[in-house]
Design an enzyme around this catalytic site. Structure first.
Site, mmCIF file in Angstrom:
data_model
loop_
_atom_site.group_PDB
_atom_site.id
_atom_site.type_symbol
_atom_site.label_atom_id
_atom_site.label_comp_id
_atom_site.label_asym_id
_atom_site.label_seq_id
_atom_site.Cartn_x
_atom_site.Cartn_y
_atom_site.Cartn_z
ATOM 1 N N ASP A 47 0.834 -1.199 0.000
ATOM 2 C CA ASP A 47 0.000 0.000 0.000
ATOM 3 C C ASP A 47 0.871 1.252 0.000
ATOM 4 O O ASP A 47 2.015 1.217 0.463
ATOM 5 C CB ASP A 47 -0.845 0.087 1.280
ATOM 6 C CG ASP A 47 -1.785 -1.073 1.435
ATOM 7 O OD1 ASP A 47 -2.160 -1.670 0.423
ATOM 8 O OD2 ASP A 47 -2.126 -1.371 2.597
HETATM 9 N N1 URA Z 1 -1.265 -5.884 4.106
HETATM 10 C C1 URA Z 1 -1.700 -4.603 4.105
HETATM 11 O O1 URA Z 1 -2.676 -4.272 4.759
HETATM 12 N N2 URA Z 1 -0.997 -3.713 3.376
HETATM 13 C C2 URA Z 1 0.088 -4.014 2.669
HETATM 14 O O2 URA Z 1 0.680 -3.153 2.019
HETATM 15 C C3 URA Z 1 0.518 -5.339 2.678
HETATM 16 C C4 URA Z 1 -0.178 -6.263 3.409
#
Ligand code: URA
Length: 246
Positions: free
Chosen positions: A103
């Protein structure tokens, strides 16, 4: 298999348009046979492709590990003009793609490659390559809440597979805790949604491990090439089927 003109252009022979002309004028051979049609495909990994008798070199395969800072998106372009991962890859001219996503607000270990097969093997849902995160969350979850994450918890897209969960650090005034969590799936925003489900939202998320590979001393915003051994180990981890029970 890829279109011949794409392979030639990718290998730096000439522009795509010029490569089409080379094909049409009978100057390109695949495994000794002259090919003059533009729809023709070849496998740059196994076919011998020559232009006027000279063998072309395929694009070099790259396997990189980046310590992604937060506030960077894993896409190739961002219409909103935010930072993208390729901004952190000086000296890399080839187009590389992230192996799975992190993310915008997640930091840590991100693999990047131009080897599509490698990326598919590592991200295929049936291969369950473990990924470990440090999640700093609001409040200090009870052991019973962590046990729910360990066993599998209901999210809107179904139950999660069992995970490994441990306390990593607890703030003395108990306002937040850092939990280490290893998951074997790669659903969208999975770790954040798992902690939301036990009412301890994530305030900071960092991936520290992918398979057996960890960030070690790699500084935030820096990248390095993986070693041959690391590439082999990742492929072995993808080949090994981890049992997950739902
Ligand atoms: N889980 C999440 O919530 N975000 C990420 O970037 C990776 C795994």
């Amino acid at each position: 298999m890829e279109r011949l003109q794409k392979i030639l252009a990718g290998a730096g022979v000439a522009s795509r348009r010029k490569c089409e002309e080379l094909i049409l004028s009978g100057q390109v051979q695949v495994n000794g046979e002259t090919v003059t049609t533009l729809g023709a495909k070849a496998d740059p990994g196994t076919d011998v492709i020559t232009v006027r008798g000279k063998r072309i070199q395929g694009e070099r395969k790259l396997y990189l590990m980046l310590n992604k800072p937060k506030g960077v998106i894993t896409s190739a372009k961002d219409p909103q003009g935010r930072k993208i991962v390729s901004d952190f890859l000086p000296g890399i001219k080839e187009r590389v793609y992230p192996v799975g996503r992190l993310d915008y607000d997640t930091e840590g270990l991100l693999l990047l490659t131009n080897d599509g097969e490698f990326a598919n093997l590592l991200t295929h849902p049936s291969h369950h390559v473990p990924k470990t995160y440090l999640a700093t969350v609001k409040g200090v979850p009870h052991g019973s809440a962590l046990e729910k994450l360990q066993k599998g918890i209901k999210l809107e897209d179904g139950m999660t597979a069992p995970a490994e969960v441990e306390y990593h650090d607890v703030d003395p005034d108990k306002k937040q805790a850092t939990i280490s969590i290893t998951i074997y799936e790669g659903r969208n925003r999975q770790v954040r949604r798992m902690f939301d489900a036990i009412s301890h939202p994530v305030v900071r998320l960092k991936r520290i491990k992918f398979g057996d590979l960890n960030l070690q001393q790699l500084q935030r915003g820096k990248y390095r090439h993986l070693t041959e051994q690391e590439i082999r180990d990742l492929l072995a981890a993808a080949a090994k089927t981890h049992k997950i029970q739902k």
